[in-house]
Design a protein around this motif. Structure first.
Motif, mmCIF file in Angstrom:
data_model
loop_
_atom_site.group_PDB
_atom_site.id
_atom_site.type_symbol
_atom_site.label_atom_id
_atom_site.label_comp_id
_atom_site.label_asym_id
_atom_site.label_seq_id
_atom_site.Cartn_x
_atom_site.Cartn_y
_atom_site.Cartn_z
ATOM 1 N N GLY A 38 0.784 -1.223 0.000
ATOM 2 C CA GLY A 38 0.000 0.000 0.000
ATOM 3 C C GLY A 38 0.814 1.270 0.000
ATOM 4 N N ALA A 39 2.093 1.210 -0.359
ATOM 5 C CA ALA A 39 2.913 2.421 -0.371
ATOM 6 C C ALA A 39 2.517 3.351 -1.506
ATOM 7 C CB ALA A 39 4.395 2.061 -0.478
ATOM 8 N N VAL A 40 2.023 2.778 -2.617
ATOM 9 C CA VAL A 40 1.631 3.572 -3.779
ATOM 10 C C VAL A 40 0.321 3.022 -4.328
ATOM 11 C CG1 VAL A 40 2.280 4.428 -6.055
ATOM 12 C CG2 VAL A 40 4.060 3.979 -4.359
ATOM 13 N N MET A 41 -0.593 3.924 -4.683
ATOM 14 C CA MET A 41 -1.840 3.569 -5.345
ATOM 15 C C MET A 41 -1.951 4.405 -6.619
ATOM 16 S SD MET A 41 -4.323 3.729 -1.987
ATOM 17 C CE MET A 41 -5.803 3.583 -2.960
ATOM 18 N N LEU A 42 -2.393 3.794 -7.710
ATOM 19 C CA LEU A 42 -2.624 4.491 -8.964
ATOM 20 C C LEU A 42 -4.070 4.282 -9.379
ATOM 21 C CD1 LEU A 42 0.551 4.080 -9.030
ATOM 22 C CD2 LEU A 42 0.318 4.037 -11.512
ATOM 23 N N ALA A 43 -4.651 5.298 -9.986
ATOM 24 C CA ALA A 43 -6.025 5.157 -10.465
ATOM 25 C C ALA A 43 -6.259 6.071 -11.655
ATOM 26 C CB ALA A 43 -7.014 5.494 -9.352
ATOM 27 N N VAL A 44 -7.074 5.600 -12.580
ATOM 28 C CA VAL A 44 -7.607 6.450 -13.637
ATOM 29 C C VAL A 44 -9.106 6.557 -13.395
ATOM 30 C CG1 VAL A 44 -8.131 6.604 -16.092
ATOM 31 C CG2 VAL A 44 -5.839 6.003 -15.368
ATOM 32 N N SER A 45 -9.598 7.789 -13.233
ATOM 33 C CA SER A 45 -10.989 8.022 -12.873
ATOM 34 C C SER A 45 -11.541 9.214 -13.643
ATOM 35 C CB SER A 45 -11.123 8.323 -11.364
ATOM 36 O OG SER A 45 -10.528 7.322 -10.578
ATOM 37 N N LEU A 64 -2.817 13.998 -12.694
ATOM 38 C CA LEU A 64 -2.502 14.466 -14.047
ATOM 39 C C LEU A 64 -3.784 14.477 -14.863
ATOM 40 C CD1 LEU A 64 -0.331 15.144 -16.269
ATOM 41 C CD2 LEU A 64 -0.334 12.689 -16.784
ATOM 42 N N GLY A 65 -4.107 15.632 -15.480
ATOM 43 C CA GLY A 65 -5.300 15.728 -16.301
ATOM 44 C C GLY A 65 -5.161 14.948 -17.600
ATOM 45 N N LEU A 66 -6.181 14.144 -17.927
ATOM 46 C CA LEU A 66 -6.215 13.384 -19.171
ATOM 47 C C LEU A 66 -7.272 13.920 -20.130
ATOM 48 C CD1 LEU A 66 -5.965 9.752 -17.723
ATOM 49 C CD2 LEU A 66 -4.096 11.226 -18.505
ATOM 50 N N ALA A 91 -1.417 18.504 -10.658
ATOM 51 C CA ALA A 91 -1.635 19.203 -9.395
ATOM 52 C C ALA A 91 -1.206 18.291 -8.255
ATOM 53 C CB ALA A 91 -3.101 19.594 -9.234
ATOM 54 N N LEU A 92 -0.608 18.883 -7.237
ATOM 55 C CA LEU A 92 -0.058 18.134 -6.111
ATOM 56 C C LEU A 92 -0.688 18.620 -4.815
ATOM 57 C CD1 LEU A 92 2.294 16.212 -5.058
ATOM 58 C CD2 LEU A 92 3.639 18.314 -4.811
ATOM 59 N N ALA A 106 -13.360 16.120 -14.859
ATOM 60 C CA ALA A 106 -12.171 15.748 -15.623
ATOM 61 C C ALA A 106 -11.882 14.260 -15.480
ATOM 62 C CB ALA A 106 -10.957 16.546 -15.139
ATOM 63 N N ARG A 107 -11.148 13.753 -16.438
ATOM 64 C CA ARG A 107 -10.592 12.401 -16.346
ATOM 65 C C ARG A 107 -9.158 12.547 -15.883
ATOM 66 N NH1 ARG A 107 -11.804 7.331 -17.442
ATOM 67 N NH2 ARG A 107 -10.267 5.856 -18.228
ATOM 68 N N LEU A 108 -8.793 11.821 -14.826
ATOM 69 C CA LEU A 108 -7.513 12.020 -14.162
ATOM 70 C C LEU A 108 -6.737 10.718 -14.049
ATOM 71 C CD1 LEU A 108 -8.805 14.075 -11.071
ATOM 72 C CD2 LEU A 108 -7.891 15.001 -13.204
ATOM 73 N N LEU A 109 -5.418 10.851 -14.094
ATOM 74 C CA LEU A 109 -4.503 9.798 -13.662
ATOM 75 C C LEU A 109 -3.979 10.233 -12.304
ATOM 76 C CD1 LEU A 109 -2.611 7.376 -13.804
ATOM 77 C CD2 LEU A 109 -1.107 8.714 -15.299
ATOM 78 N N GLY A 110 -4.306 9.478 -11.258
ATOM 79 C CA GLY A 110 -3.944 9.885 -9.911
ATOM 80 C C GLY A 110 -2.946 8.947 -9.261
ATOM 81 N N PHE A 111 -1.999 9.534 -8.515
ATOM 82 C CA PHE A 111 -1.017 8.788 -7.730
ATOM 83 C C PHE A 111 -1.229 9.144 -6.261
ATOM 84 C CE2 PHE A 111 0.702 8.510 -11.851
ATOM 85 C CZ PHE A 111 1.737 7.583 -11.889
ATOM 86 N N ALA A 112 -1.390 8.144 -5.413
ATOM 87 C CA ALA A 112 -1.476 8.353 -3.966
ATOM 88 C C ALA A 112 -0.270 7.661 -3.342
ATOM 89 C CB ALA A 112 -2.782 7.780 -3.407
#
Length: 297
Positions: A38-45, A64-66, A91-92, A106-112
């Protein structure tokens, strides 16, 4: 409870909160990829617009905006960021920072990214706090866009455990810190566009088993060898040949999980000499192919 247990517990809670947010805001199915700890999570939403309080997270959040475009405002005690959020904009937000404002649909690529993981990458630069300047602006950065897109693609193919992915996360975090530090004037490197990077990645994957020269990569995107090498290194942290070797070793790991012989695997990743393959594998992975195969059985 050790660090691994803390990370896992935090991850489960963050995942539950993510899924709840998707039910509330997503307008299309989301794709989520997580590592085991669980150190990194990625999602496209694809999300509805927001007007009011942003969700507070215990993690470093990078989006990141897609697709989609509109006014973006995020303000809190830590500062304020305002501008137009569009495809290619990043955006951070820092962990545990409350904020209010607005964001467009928006459609986003997100890193948590967990605080512990970010601190590990930025320990010599002051940890997560070193990212505060980066959190007070929107970023339109071809390098950042290319690396984030490459990380998502790598995660879809190989999960979040590859050496390329781990290095890429460090590269992104350190790049965000360095953007807001004084820079020594240097010769400008013309960046490769996301579409050009994708063509290079596809060519590498297609030529995994055969010889691939940097000149061919340069021809693919209409650059000279020196220019494509510098731009590729800027985008990925690796010279083209280093990246090809890394991808071959990642592919070899998958083949080592099968009944294929070492000779067959060597040929499948472009090495006619199994001894040279073994040497390259040991250099990248830290052990011989046979030892790695034994360790996963």
């Amino acid at each position: 409870m050790g660090l691994r247990g803390i990370l896992a517990q935090d991850f489960l809670e963050e995942r539950r909160r993510f899924e709840a947010r998707m039910v509330e805001r997503a307008t299309a199915p989301s794709e989520l990829i997580c590592d085991r700890e669980g150190a990194v999570m990625l999602a496209v939403s694809t999300l509805n617009g927001l007007d009011g309080a942003f969700e507070t997270s215990s993690r470093l959040m990078l989006a990141l905006g897609l697709a989609g475009k509109g006014r973006f405002v995020r303000a809190g005690d830590w500062g304020r960021v305002e501008g137009v959020f569009r495809p290619g904009t990043a955006a951070l937000s820092l962990p545990d920072n409350e904020a209010e404002g607005c964001s467009p649909a928006a459609r986003l690529l997100g890193f948590a990214i967990s605080r512990q993981r970010a601190d590990a990458a930025l320990g010599d630069l002051g940890g997560v706090d070193a990212l505060l300047p980066a959190a007070t602006s929107l970023h339109v950065d071809p390098l950042l866009q290319s690396v984030l897109t490459a990380l998502w693609r790598d995660a879809q193919l190989h999960g979040l455990s590859s050496a390329f992915f781990d290095h890429g996360v460090d590269l992104v975090l350190r790049h965000l810190v360095s953007r807001d530090r004084p820079k020594v004037k240097a010769r400008r490197v013309r960046p490769l566009k996301p579409g050009q990077m994708q063509r290079l990645y596809d060519l590498v994957e297609a030529r995994m088993a055969s010889d691939l020269r940097v000149a061919e990569l340069a021809d693919e995107v209409g650059r000279d060898v020196r220019g494509v090498t510098r731009a590729f290194r800027d985008a990925t942290g690796y010279a083209p040949f280093e990246y090809l070797t890394l991808r071959r070793m990642e592919h070899a790991k998958q083949l080592l999980k099968t009944d294929a012989t070492i000779m067959e695997i060597a040929l499948a990743v472009g090495y006619a000499n199994p001894a040279k393959f073994a040497a390259a594998f040991r250099r990248v992975c830290g052990c011989a192919p046979s030892d790695w195969r034994q360790s996963i059985q």
